[in-house]
Design a protein around this motif. Structure first.
Motif, mmCIF file in Angstrom:
data_model
loop_
_atom_site.group_PDB
_atom_site.id
_atom_site.type_symbol
_atom_site.label_atom_id
_atom_site.label_comp_id
_atom_site.label_asym_id
_atom_site.label_seq_id
_atom_site.Cartn_x
_atom_site.Cartn_y
_atom_site.Cartn_z
ATOM 1 N N PRO A 24 -13.664 2.563 6.677
ATOM 2 C CA PRO A 24 -13.694 3.971 7.080
ATOM 3 C C PRO A 24 -12.615 4.843 6.445
ATOM 4 O O PRO A 24 -12.749 6.059 6.416
ATOM 5 N N ASP A 25 -11.544 4.247 5.942
ATOM 6 C CA ASP A 25 -10.445 5.028 5.375
ATOM 7 C C ASP A 25 -10.639 5.153 3.868
ATOM 8 O O ASP A 25 -10.598 4.161 3.142
ATOM 9 N N ARG A 26 -10.832 6.372 3.399
ATOM 10 C CA ARG A 26 -11.070 6.615 1.978
ATOM 11 C C ARG A 26 -9.895 7.342 1.323
ATOM 12 O O ARG A 26 -10.062 7.994 0.284
ATOM 13 N N SER A 27 -8.716 7.232 1.891
ATOM 14 C CA SER A 27 -7.562 7.962 1.363
ATOM 15 C C SER A 27 -7.204 7.535 -0.052
ATOM 16 O O SER A 27 -6.571 8.292 -0.798
ATOM 17 N N TRP A 28 -7.605 6.329 -0.457
ATOM 18 C CA TRP A 28 -7.300 5.851 -1.806
ATOM 19 C C TRP A 28 -7.908 6.758 -2.879
ATOM 20 O O TRP A 28 -7.378 6.841 -3.997
ATOM 21 N N ALA A 69 3.520 7.932 -0.254
ATOM 22 C CA ALA A 69 3.312 7.975 1.197
ATOM 23 C C ALA A 69 3.785 6.673 1.836
ATOM 24 O O ALA A 69 3.506 5.582 1.331
ATOM 25 N N ILE A 70 4.507 6.801 2.953
ATOM 26 C CA ILE A 70 4.940 5.640 3.726
ATOM 27 C C ILE A 70 3.869 5.352 4.766
ATOM 28 O O ILE A 70 3.521 6.232 5.562
ATOM 29 N N GLU A 71 3.348 4.157 4.757
ATOM 30 C CA GLU A 71 2.256 3.816 5.652
ATOM 31 C C GLU A 71 2.539 2.522 6.399
ATOM 32 O O GLU A 71 3.410 1.732 6.025
ATOM 33 N N GLN A 72 1.793 2.330 7.481
ATOM 34 C CA GLN A 72 1.786 1.054 8.168
ATOM 35 C C GLN A 72 0.910 0.082 7.376
ATOM 36 O O GLN A 72 0.321 0.452 6.365
ATOM 37 N N VAL A 73 0.812 -1.150 7.860
ATOM 38 C CA VAL A 73 0.105 -2.166 7.094
ATOM 39 C C VAL A 73 -1.356 -1.783 6.877
ATOM 40 O O VAL A 73 -1.987 -1.118 7.699
ATOM 41 N N ASP A 74 -1.894 -2.226 5.739
ATOM 42 C CA ASP A 74 -3.237 -1.847 5.307
ATOM 43 C C ASP A 74 -4.333 -2.237 6.289
ATOM 44 O O ASP A 74 -5.385 -1.592 6.336
ATOM 45 N N SER A 75 -4.131 -3.307 7.045
ATOM 46 C CA SER A 75 -5.185 -3.771 7.943
ATOM 47 C C SER A 75 -5.634 -2.679 8.914
ATOM 48 O O SER A 75 -6.794 -2.654 9.345
ATOM 49 N N LEU A 76 -4.740 -1.744 9.233
ATOM 50 C CA LEU A 76 -5.102 -0.668 10.151
ATOM 51 C C LEU A 76 -6.186 0.242 9.574
ATOM 52 O O LEU A 76 -6.903 0.910 10.321
ATOM 53 N N LYS A 77 -6.338 0.257 8.260
ATOM 54 C CA LYS A 77 -7.357 1.105 7.640
ATOM 55 C C LYS A 77 -8.767 0.651 7.995
ATOM 56 O O LYS A 77 -9.720 1.392 7.776
ATOM 57 N N SER A 78 -8.891 -0.544 8.543
ATOM 58 C CA SER A 78 -10.206 -1.020 8.979
ATOM 59 C C SER A 78 -10.629 -0.368 10.288
ATOM 60 O O SER A 78 -11.792 -0.493 10.693
ATOM 61 N N GLY A 121 -7.120 7.307 8.420
ATOM 62 C CA GLY A 121 -5.778 7.751 8.777
ATOM 63 C C GLY A 121 -5.044 6.858 9.754
ATOM 64 O O GLY A 121 -3.921 7.193 10.155
ATOM 65 N N ALA A 122 -5.610 5.725 10.130
ATOM 66 C CA ALA A 122 -4.958 4.870 11.124
ATOM 67 C C ALA A 122 -3.621 4.327 10.641
ATOM 68 O O ALA A 122 -2.706 4.093 11.437
ATOM 69 N N ALA A 123 -3.484 4.113 9.326
ATOM 70 C CA ALA A 123 -2.234 3.569 8.789
ATOM 71 C C ALA A 123 -1.222 4.651 8.421
ATOM 72 O O ALA A 123 -0.061 4.353 8.140
ATOM 73 N N ALA A 124 -1.636 5.900 8.438
ATOM 74 C CA ALA A 124 -0.778 6.995 7.979
ATOM 75 C C ALA A 124 0.366 7.262 8.948
ATOM 76 O O ALA A 124 0.241 7.060 10.157
ATOM 77 N N THR A 125 1.484 7.736 8.402
ATOM 78 C CA THR A 125 2.628 8.131 9.218
ATOM 79 C C THR A 125 3.002 9.593 9.025
ATOM 80 O O THR A 125 3.769 10.142 9.820
ATOM 81 N N GLY A 126 2.499 10.223 7.958
ATOM 82 C CA GLY A 126 2.918 11.584 7.634
ATOM 83 C C GLY A 126 4.265 11.633 6.927
ATOM 84 O O GLY A 126 4.783 12.724 6.661
ATOM 85 N N LEU A 127 4.815 10.481 6.591
ATOM 86 C CA LEU A 127 6.115 10.387 5.928
ATOM 87 C C LEU A 127 5.928 9.998 4.468
ATOM 88 O O LEU A 127 4.900 9.436 4.087
ATOM 89 N N ASP A 128 6.933 10.287 3.642
ATOM 90 C CA ASP A 128 6.897 9.852 2.252
ATOM 91 C C ASP A 128 8.318 9.588 1.771
ATOM 92 O O ASP A 128 9.293 10.040 2.379
ATOM 93 N N VAL A 129 8.439 8.849 0.673
ATOM 94 C CA VAL A 129 9.754 8.408 0.207
ATOM 95 C C VAL A 129 10.590 9.549 -0.360
ATOM 96 O O VAL A 129 11.809 9.421 -0.486
#
Length: 391
Positions: free
Chosen positions: A38-42, A282-291, A295-303
């Motif tokens: 469901p996550d197409r942010s790539w 972009a700083i994200e949580q682990v990829d598995s959340l993208k399942s 946006g489940a892995a997103a934090t809104g933060l970046d390096v």
């Protein structure tokens, strides 16, 4: 500062940094949760990570290591398929990170690859730079890898089998094999075929699924535990088979039964110590959340604008460090909670009830596996005790 507490959740620093070096893949595996989920942010991210993003990420890793007095960090160069860049950029990325780290802190580098682009020259180059390589497979035969095809539908096996042979001959570089469980495949055949490749480690992964998007055969219904049964068959073959590769999910459960902390997010209650930096920084949580959802892995933060300490404070990160307190009531009251730990966080999601505050969609399967392993362990301990009493 490691172990400092803020409120009830301990501030455990990140120790593993997954840097996405390429956001595309040359395979089109039919079950891939990144490109078919469901996550197409790539799609909106740079295919290859820019050098400026790597440099800034290196500074953030160094800052985090300095703040928390870390002596060692793990860096995983990931994708997509990281070898799409060729070895040169990987060496440059590793050099940038090593140069930024504070004195007294070392980095261990790994690459997780589908193996199709691995050549003897690339392997030698990465080995000389201190990399270790992990291989993704569904088994050690072409038939078992029928779901791992390229974008034209052609089998990846000829190229992958060459990679497996190359890595088998370089045990100093071979990190192990990741294998997603396919319950339609014979578990004994899968185990034996992977063992024949002589990896140092195999990790069997449950397919990323949840209550809203269930796995191919929904476990826990009508008394069925297909994934637990599959893994129990593999466990018995591994337990009774003598020397062979370590199987991570089994050794993690055995360790937890014996009172050791976990080092995997699949089981146990240990806090998650990994974060992801994508190709755009972009700083994200682990990829598995993208399942779970977009946006489940997103934090809104970046390096470029945020430190990794700010990522530690993100509610999603905090939820995955809260141990038993972050679990569903059913899990908190379960006798197996210290071992199961609620299962993989991504597998708990339910869109219409509680979000991630649910038991795992694999709850019944995990119970089946844990109780089976505990019974085999108890029997072995009793046999050893009996033998000792006879001597």
């Amino acid at each position: 500062m490691a172990g400092e507490k803020t409120g009830r959740i301990p501030v455990v620093p990140f120790r593993q940094f997954v840097l996405k070096v390429h956001s595309r893949c040359n395979l089109a595996c039919t079950y891939c949760y990144i490109y078919t989920g469901p996550d197409r942010s790539w799609r909106a991210r740079p295919p290859a990570v820019p050098a400026a993003t790597v440099r800034q990420t290196a500074l953030r890793i160094a800052e985090h290591a300095r703040t928390h007095g870390l002596r060692e960090v793990r860096i995983d160069l990931h994708g997509g398929e990281p070898l799409l860049t060729g070895p040169g950029p990987l060496l440059e990325q590793a050099a940038a990170i090593r140069a930024a780290l504070p004195a007294g802190c070392t980095a261990e580098f790994g690459v997780q690859t589908n193996g199709t682009l691995l050549t003897p020259e690339t392997l030698d180059t990465l080995a000389a730079a201190g990399f270790r390589l992990g291989l993704s497979l569904d088994g050690g035969t072409p038939g078992l890898n029928r779901r791992r095809v390229d974008h034209a539908g052609r089998s990846s096996w000829p190229a992958v089998s060459r990679a497996a042979r190359l890595l088998r001959d370089r045990p100093d570089v071979f990190a192990g094999i990741l294998c997603t469980v396919d319950i339609t495949a014979d578990p004994a055949e899968v185990h034996d075929s992977l063992r024949a490749l002589d990896p140092p480690m195999v990790d069997f992964l449950l397919p990323h699924a949840n209550w809203t998007s269930p796995p191919p055969a929904v476990p826990g219904q009508a008394g069925r535990t297909p994934y637990g049964d599959w893994l129990c068959t593999v466990f018995d073959r591994w337990w009774d088979g003598g020397p062979g590769p370590r199987v991570r999910v089994f050794t993690e459960i055995l360790g937890l039964l014996l009172g050791r902390p976990s080092s995997s997010e699949a089981v146990g209650l240990s806090p998650v110590v990994a974060l992801v930096v994508d190709t755009d920084g972009a700083i994200e949580q682990v990829d598995s959340l993208k399942s779970a959802y977009e946006g489940a892995a997103a934090t809104g933060l970046d390096v470029f604008r945020h430190s990794f300490d700010e990522a530690l404070a993100h509610p999603g990160m905090a939820a995955r460090r809260s141990g038993r307190d972050g679990l569903a009531a059913q899990c908190r009251g379960c006798a197996l909670v210290e071992v199961c730990g609620g299962g993989n966080y991504a597998h708990r999601y339910r869109a219409d009830a509680g979000g991630f505050t649910n038991p795992s969609v694999y709850c019944a399967d995990l119970e089946r596996l844990i109780r089976h392993i505990a019974a085999r362990l108890d029997a072995a301990v009793a046999a050893d005790r009996g033998a000792a009493e006879l001597t």
